[in-house]
Scaffold this motif. Structure first.
Motif, PDB file in Angstrom:
ATOM      1  N   ALA A   1     -27.297  27.043  10.571  1.00 24.92           N
ATOM      2  CA  ALA A   1     -27.419  26.248   9.595  1.00 24.92           C
ATOM      3  C   ALA A   1     -26.378  25.228   9.722  1.00 24.92           C
ATOM      4  O   ALA A   1     -26.647  23.921   9.189  1.00 24.92           O
ATOM      5  CB  ALA A   1     -27.081  27.168   8.255  1.00 24.92           C
ATOM      6  N   ARG A   2     -25.247  25.212  10.012  1.00 24.64           N
ATOM      7  CA  ARG A   2     -24.134  24.305  10.263  1.00 24.64           C
ATOM      8  C   ARG A   2     -24.632  23.236  11.125  1.00 24.64           C
ATOM      9  O   ARG A   2     -24.424  21.963  11.211  1.00 24.64           O
ATOM     10  CB  ARG A   2     -22.506  24.869  10.744  1.00 24.64           C
ATOM     11  N   VAL A   3     -25.413  23.626  12.272  1.00 21.19           N
ATOM     12  CA  VAL A   3     -25.807  22.708  13.447  1.00 21.19           C
ATOM     13  C   VAL A   3     -26.678  21.767  12.530  1.00 21.19           C
ATOM     14  O   VAL A   3     -26.869  20.843  13.031  1.00 21.19           O
ATOM     15  CB  VAL A   3     -26.542  23.444  14.355  1.00 21.19           C
ATOM     16  N   GLN A   4     -27.775  22.346  11.695  1.00 26.45           N
ATOM     17  CA  GLN A   4     -28.902  21.547  11.019  1.00 26.45           C
ATOM     18  C   GLN A   4     -27.808  20.440  10.246  1.00 26.45           C
ATOM     19  O   GLN A   4     -28.550  19.287  10.130  1.00 26.45           O
ATOM     20  CB  GLN A   4     -29.552  22.570  10.091  1.00 26.45           C
ATOM     21  N   VAL A   5     -26.845  20.491   9.555  1.00 26.52           N
ATOM     22  CA  VAL A   5     -26.171  19.686   8.789  1.00 26.52           C
ATOM     23  C   VAL A   5     -25.844  18.598   9.722  1.00 26.52           C
ATOM     24  O   VAL A   5     -25.872  17.379   9.380  1.00 26.52           O
ATOM     25  CB  VAL A   5     -25.018  20.589   7.991  1.00 26.52           C
ATOM     26  N   LEU A   6     -25.047  18.942  10.913  1.00 24.03           N
ATOM     27  CA  LEU A   6     -24.767  17.944  11.697  1.00 24.03           C
ATOM     28  C   LEU A   6     -26.024  17.179  12.485  1.00 24.03           C
ATOM     29  O   LEU A   6     -25.853  16.194  12.537  1.00 24.03           O
ATOM     30  CB  LEU A   6     -23.881  18.563  12.839  1.00 24.03           C
ATOM     31  N   ARG A   7     -26.799  18.006  12.751  1.00 23.51           N
ATOM     32  CA  ARG A   7     -27.873  17.170  13.024  1.00 23.51           C
ATOM     33  C   ARG A   7     -28.409  16.163  12.435  1.00 23.51           C
ATOM     34  O   ARG A   7     -28.929  14.933  12.725  1.00 23.51           O
ATOM     35  CB  ARG A   7     -29.002  18.090  13.532  1.00 23.51           C
ATOM     36  N   GLY A   8     -28.403  16.562  11.099  1.00 27.11           N
ATOM     37  CA  GLY A   8     -28.976  15.577   9.888  1.00 27.11           C
ATOM     38  C   GLY A   8     -28.131  14.187  10.015  1.00 27.11           C
ATOM     39  O   GLY A   8     -28.596  13.176   9.774  1.00 27.11           O
TER      40      GLY A   8
END
Length: 225
Positions: A163-170
């Motif tokens: 989930a945190r990776v998705q935020v950063l990926r965004g």
């Protein structure tokens, strides 16, 4: 399942997951800003569910690192610091580099074809310019890569930071010009891991992809600090 009058009744567990997925997607898409308070009443209205379901969903997202419970304020969108991001990118580089190398060593024809198909899906998603579709397609690409690595420990570890990776990926994908570069980096991964079956080249391609994304995400975080 139906109620006495024959109307459909929504089941609690699927309801909770529905809210978790919807709220997670909204946070990743930056509909809610870091540090923004999440009002239970508003979320109940948004998802047409009870306060109990909303609270259960918020608790799950807290375990994923997307929501923080703040004294005298309640739930807020978690704030990722540059230090948090560095830690995550260092871990990602190690995990994804290893996964790429193992994929090159272990994947069979079916797994290699699946990775090529996942790349085609990413290309189609990027052509739309829709960040939600882009993130979902990249998720499936990585799921395919991790599955083909044959290492369940990597998959389990990645699940905990997803989930945190998705935020950063965004954050990185919203940077001008990043989408095209990211897509080429994924092509390099597929060429090394699935086509050439070169473990070291696959490791390097995966690590380079993570490093480049990390530079942009960290810059975006530092600019907003």
């Amino acid at each position: 399942m139906t109620q006495a009058g024959g109307s459909p009744r929504r089941i609690a567990a699927p309801l909770r997951q529905e809210v978790v997925e919807g709220l997670r997607a909204a946070i990743v898409a930056a509909e809610f800003a870091p540090g923004e308070r999440l009002y239970e009443n508003a979320l109940c209205e948004r998802f047409a569910v009870s306060r109990t379901v909303v609270r259960e969903a918020l608790r799950q997202l807290e375990t994923e690192g997307l929501v923080s419970m703040v004294a005298h304020r309640g739930p807020v969108v978690a704030v990722l610091t540059p230090e948090d991001a560095r830690d995550l990118y260092e871990l990602r580089a190690a995990l994804e580099g290893t996964a790429g190398a193992l994929f090159a060593e272990r994947a069979g024809d079916d797994e290699r074809q699946a990775l090529e198909a996942a790349l085609a899906e990413v290309e189609a998603a990027f052509a739309t310019g829709d960040i939600t579709l882009e993130l979902a397609a990249k998720d499936r690409f990585y799921e395919t890569l991790f599955a083909g690595s044959g290492n369940r420990a990597i998959t389990a570890t990645v699940r905990g930071i997803k989930a945190r990776v998705q935020v950063l990926r965004g954050l990185s994908l919203r940077t001008e010009g990043r989408a095209a570069v990211s897509l080429q980096e994924l092509r390099d991964i597929v060429q090394a891991a699935a086509v050439a079956a070169d473990p070291e080249a696959a490791r390097q391609a995966c690590e380079a992809h993570v490093r480049n994304a990390g530079v942009l995400a960290l810059a975006a975080l530092e600019a907003s600090a």
